[in-house]
Design a protein around this motif. Structure first.
Motif, PDB file in Angstrom:
ATOM      1  N   LEU A 262     -17.896 -15.691 -12.163  1.00 16.99           N
ATOM      2  CA  LEU A 262     -17.517 -16.921 -11.481  1.00 16.99           C
ATOM      3  C   LEU A 262     -18.311 -18.114 -12.003  1.00 16.99           C
ATOM      4  N   ASN A 263     -19.618 -17.947 -12.167  1.00 20.80           N
ATOM      5  CA  ASN A 263     -20.468 -19.058 -12.596  1.00 20.80           C
ATOM      6  C   ASN A 263     -20.012 -19.660 -13.923  1.00 20.80           C
ATOM      7  N   LEU A 264     -19.560 -18.822 -14.838  1.00 17.37           N
ATOM      8  CA  LEU A 264     -19.221 -19.283 -16.180  1.00 17.37           C
ATOM      9  C   LEU A 264     -17.745 -19.624 -16.333  1.00 17.37           C
ATOM     10  N   SER A 265     -16.971 -19.484 -15.267  1.00 20.33           N
ATOM     11  CA  SER A 265     -15.544 -19.785 -15.347  1.00 20.33           C
ATOM     12  C   SER A 265     -15.307 -21.289 -15.333  1.00 20.33           C
ATOM     13  N   GLU A 266     -14.369 -21.718 -16.149  1.00 22.32           N
ATOM     14  CA  GLU A 266     -13.943 -23.119 -16.182  1.00 22.32           C
ATOM     15  C   GLU A 266     -12.542 -23.281 -15.605  1.00 22.32           C
ATOM     16  N   VAL A 267     -11.982 -22.185 -15.134  1.00 17.03           N
ATOM     17  CA  VAL A 267     -10.650 -22.196 -14.533  1.00 17.03           C
ATOM     18  C   VAL A 267     -10.751 -21.622 -13.127  1.00 17.03           C
ATOM     19  N   PRO A 268      -9.808 -21.936 -12.223  1.00 22.19           N
ATOM     20  CA  PRO A 268      -9.875 -21.387 -10.861  1.00 22.19           C
ATOM     21  C   PRO A 268      -9.937 -19.862 -10.890  1.00 22.19           C
ATOM     22  N   LYS A 269     -10.939 -19.310 -10.206  1.00 23.08           N
ATOM     23  CA  LYS A 269     -11.136 -17.868 -10.288  1.00 23.08           C
ATOM     24  C   LYS A 269     -11.757 -17.345  -9.006  1.00 23.08           C
ATOM     25  N   VAL A 270     -11.352 -16.138  -8.613  1.00 19.57           N
ATOM     26  CA  VAL A 270     -11.942 -15.452  -7.462  1.00 19.57           C
ATOM     27  C   VAL A 270     -12.086 -13.976  -7.787  1.00 19.57           C
ATOM     28  N   PHE A 271     -12.936 -13.306  -7.010  1.00 18.89           N
ATOM     29  CA  PHE A 271     -13.032 -11.846  -7.023  1.00 18.89           C
ATOM     30  C   PHE A 271     -12.352 -11.341  -5.750  1.00 18.89           C
ATOM     31  N   VAL A 272     -11.631 -10.239  -5.854  1.00 20.03           N
ATOM     32  CA  VAL A 272     -11.051  -9.597  -4.676  1.00 20.03           C
ATOM     33  C   VAL A 272     -11.669  -8.218  -4.526  1.00 20.03           C
ATOM     34  N   GLU A 273     -12.457  -8.046  -3.466  1.00 14.78           N
ATOM     35  CA  GLU A 273     -13.000  -6.737  -3.118  1.00 14.78           C
ATOM     36  C   GLU A 273     -11.992  -6.096  -2.160  1.00 14.78           C
ATOM     37  N   CYS A 274     -11.191  -5.179  -2.679  1.00 16.05           N
ATOM     38  CA  CYS A 274     -10.018  -4.691  -1.952  1.00 16.05           C
ATOM     39  C   CYS A 274     -10.353  -3.777  -0.774  1.00 16.05           C
ATOM     40  N   GLY A 275     -11.559  -3.292  -0.713  1.00 19.42           N
ATOM     41  CA  GLY A 275     -11.974  -2.402   0.366  1.00 19.42           C
ATOM     42  C   GLY A 275     -13.296  -1.767  -0.006  1.00 19.42           C
ATOM     43  N   ASN A 276     -13.811  -0.917   0.853  1.00 15.28           N
ATOM     44  CA  ASN A 276     -15.086  -0.255   0.628  1.00 15.28           C
ATOM     45  C   ASN A 276     -14.858   1.208   0.271  1.00 15.28           C
ATOM     46  N   MET A 277     -15.143   1.565  -0.962  1.00 12.43           N
ATOM     47  CA  MET A 277     -14.871   2.912  -1.439  1.00 12.43           C
ATOM     48  C   MET A 277     -15.724   3.964  -0.744  1.00 12.43           C
ATOM     49  N   ARG A 278     -16.815   3.560  -0.119  1.00 11.01           N
ATOM     50  CA  ARG A 278     -17.725   4.518   0.516  1.00 11.01           C
ATOM     51  C   ARG A 278     -17.389   4.764   1.979  1.00 11.01           C
ATOM     52  N   ASP A 279     -16.427   4.058   2.489  1.00 16.05           N
ATOM     53  CA  ASP A 279     -15.984   4.310   3.857  1.00 16.05           C
ATOM     54  C   ASP A 279     -14.757   5.215   3.822  1.00 16.05           C
ATOM     55  N   PRO A 280     -14.739   6.316   4.573  1.00 20.25           N
ATOM     56  CA  PRO A 280     -13.612   7.257   4.489  1.00 20.25           C
ATOM     57  C   PRO A 280     -12.258   6.635   4.796  1.00 20.25           C
ATOM     58  N   GLN A 281     -12.195   5.734   5.777  1.00 23.63           N
ATOM     59  CA  GLN A 281     -10.910   5.118   6.118  1.00 23.63           C
ATOM     60  C   GLN A 281     -10.410   4.211   4.996  1.00 23.63           C
ATOM     61  N   ASP A 282     -11.301   3.390   4.456  1.00 23.90           N
ATOM     62  CA  ASP A 282     -10.901   2.543   3.335  1.00 23.90           C
ATOM     63  C   ASP A 282     -10.574   3.379   2.107  1.00 23.90           C
ATOM     64  N   ALA A 283     -11.367   4.419   1.877  1.00 25.57           N
ATOM     65  CA  ALA A 283     -11.145   5.257   0.700  1.00 25.57           C
ATOM     66  C   ALA A 283      -9.768   5.915   0.727  1.00 25.57           C
ATOM     67  N   GLU A 284      -9.310   6.279   1.918  1.00 26.39           N
ATOM     68  CA  GLU A 284      -7.983   6.888   2.033  1.00 26.39           C
ATOM     69  C   GLU A 284      -6.912   5.917   1.558  1.00 26.39           C
ATOM     70  N   ARG A 285      -7.095   4.645   1.860  1.00 28.53           N
ATOM     71  CA  ARG A 285      -6.145   3.642   1.385  1.00 28.53           C
ATOM     72  C   ARG A 285      -6.269   3.426  -0.121  1.00 28.53           C
ATOM     73  N   LEU A 286      -7.493   3.242  -0.582  1.00 25.40           N
ATOM     74  CA  LEU A 286      -7.714   2.905  -1.986  1.00 25.40           C
ATOM     75  C   LEU A 286      -7.230   3.996  -2.930  1.00 25.40           C
ATOM     76  N   THR A 287      -7.214   5.233  -2.472  1.00 24.69           N
ATOM     77  CA  THR A 287      -6.762   6.341  -3.321  1.00 24.69           C
ATOM     78  C   THR A 287      -5.261   6.577  -3.232  1.00 24.69           C
ATOM     79  N   SER A 288      -4.562   5.794  -2.428  1.00 27.60           N
ATOM     80  CA  SER A 288      -3.113   5.929  -2.284  1.00 27.60           C
ATOM     81  C   SER A 288      -2.392   5.009  -3.263  1.00 27.60           C
ATOM     82  N   ALA A 289      -1.533   5.572  -4.101  1.00 24.76           N
ATOM     83  CA  ALA A 289      -0.771   4.760  -5.050  1.00 24.76           C
ATOM     84  C   ALA A 289       0.137   3.771  -4.329  1.00 24.76           C
ATOM     85  N   GLU A 290       0.696   4.193  -3.209  1.00 27.84           N
ATOM     86  CA  GLU A 290       1.560   3.294  -2.436  1.00 27.84           C
ATOM     87  C   GLU A 290       0.761   2.095  -1.913  1.00 27.84           C
ATOM     88  N   TRP A 291      -0.444   2.356  -1.419  1.00 26.77           N
ATOM     89  CA  TRP A 291      -1.263   1.251  -0.916  1.00 26.77           C
ATOM     90  C   TRP A 291      -1.702   0.341  -2.056  1.00 26.77           C
TER      91      TRP A 291
END
Length: 315
Positions: A262-291
């Protein structure tokens, strides 16, 4: 990507919004609040999926033989006119799959220091993984490819910072440079967090105002926030995920000034943290191709809305 600093104080939700749900889903109320407050536009784009943007201008069954401009359906528009079926034509989007599956095999290279303006940081990291071993780098690459497919169907030129086509990296400074060199209209880095169990939900990281060394984000802070708000609103809508319960104070947004991408970007930019891989509920989503497809739709739709708003259009 684990959170490396305490969150700043992003904007909180603006007032209460009444949301009626016909199905009892716990995320519905919170998701509706964030969607309303962060720029999710329920009246736009039909059902909110990317197909609604891509299908505008097609003839309806039983409709007139010619389009509104008198051209036969499916014919190319005159030179210089935008194609209604390709609303993102002419737009350049850089999608950055966080980390690289090969980073784990190149510790010396990814631990080398690079300048991020405010200080020095490691070239990259291996990223995190679920407790069952599904790597963040595999997740981000999959979602990035899905985003590319969605946006390309709408006419955008999409460039990935890597596509499993290099042994490691790129380093965080090079990831920013790729977006800068492309003069991207928007850049998004896809990640998943590695916090403790019980910490759930997504958040979008926005660049803080930085002017130090080779970093100067002042020109992109505003448009990056607009991009991040659009993505957050659509992410809620498409995935049903709630905003992070441990970062951002319920807004789904976090501002940071310690990330080289982000610091070195000269164009509009964001990071998306889609969920927490270490939480079982989030992990169930993150490992689903449909999700993951839903996550890609949410991010892609947010990008499209941002680009449409920036161009004075309504997708």
């Amino acid at each position: 990507m684990s959170n490396g600093s305490s969150p700043s104080s992003p904007r909180r939700l603006r007032g209460a919004v009444a949301v009626t749900c016909t199905v009892l889903v716990p995320a519905c109320v919170v998701g509706g609040l964030v969607w309303q407050s962060l720029g999710g536009d329920g009246a736009r784009g039909g059902d909110g999926g990317p197909s609604s943007a891509g299908s505008r201008g097609t003839a309806e069954p039983g409709g007139p033989a010619d389009g509104a401009d008198g051209r036969p359906p499916g014919s190319a528009p005159p030179s210089g006119e935008p194609d209604a079926g390709k609303p993102l034509a002419g737009k350049v989007v850089v999608v950055d799959p966080g980390h690289n599956p090969g980073n784990r095999d190149h510790p010396r290279e990814i631990n080398a220091s690079v300048d991020i303006g405010t200080n020095s940081k490691a070239c990259d990291t291996t990223g995190t993984a679920t407790n069952d071993g599904y790597a963040e780098a595999e997740f981000t690459l999959d979602v990035a490819r899905r985003i590319r497919t969605i946006l390309e169907k709408q006419g955008a030129e999409v460039r990935l910072t890597h596509d499993d086509d290099r042994p490691y990296g790129p380093c965080v400074d090079e990831r920013a440079a790729i977006g800068n060199k492309a003069d991207a209209d928007a850049a998004v880095s896809v990640h998943a967090d590695g916090s403790g169990a019980g910490n759930r939900g997504f958040h979008v990281i926005l660049p803080g105002a930085v002017k130090e060394g080779g970093a100067d984000t002042r020109a992109i802070v505003g448009p990056s926030r607009e991009l991040g708000e659009r993505i957050a609103g659509r992410f809620v809508r498409e995935t049903g995920s709630e905003p992070s319960n441990y970062i951002g104070g319920g807004t789904g947004l976090d501002v940071r000034s310690d990330l080289g991408g982000l610091n070195l970007s000269e164009v509009p930019k964001v990071f998306v943290e889609c969920g927490n891989m270490r939480d079982p509920q989030d992990a169930e989503r993150l490992t689903s191709a449909e999700w993951r497809q839903s996550a890609a739709r949410g991010i892609a739709d947010g990008i499209a809305l941002h680009l449409g708003a920036a161009a004075g259009k309504d997708f």
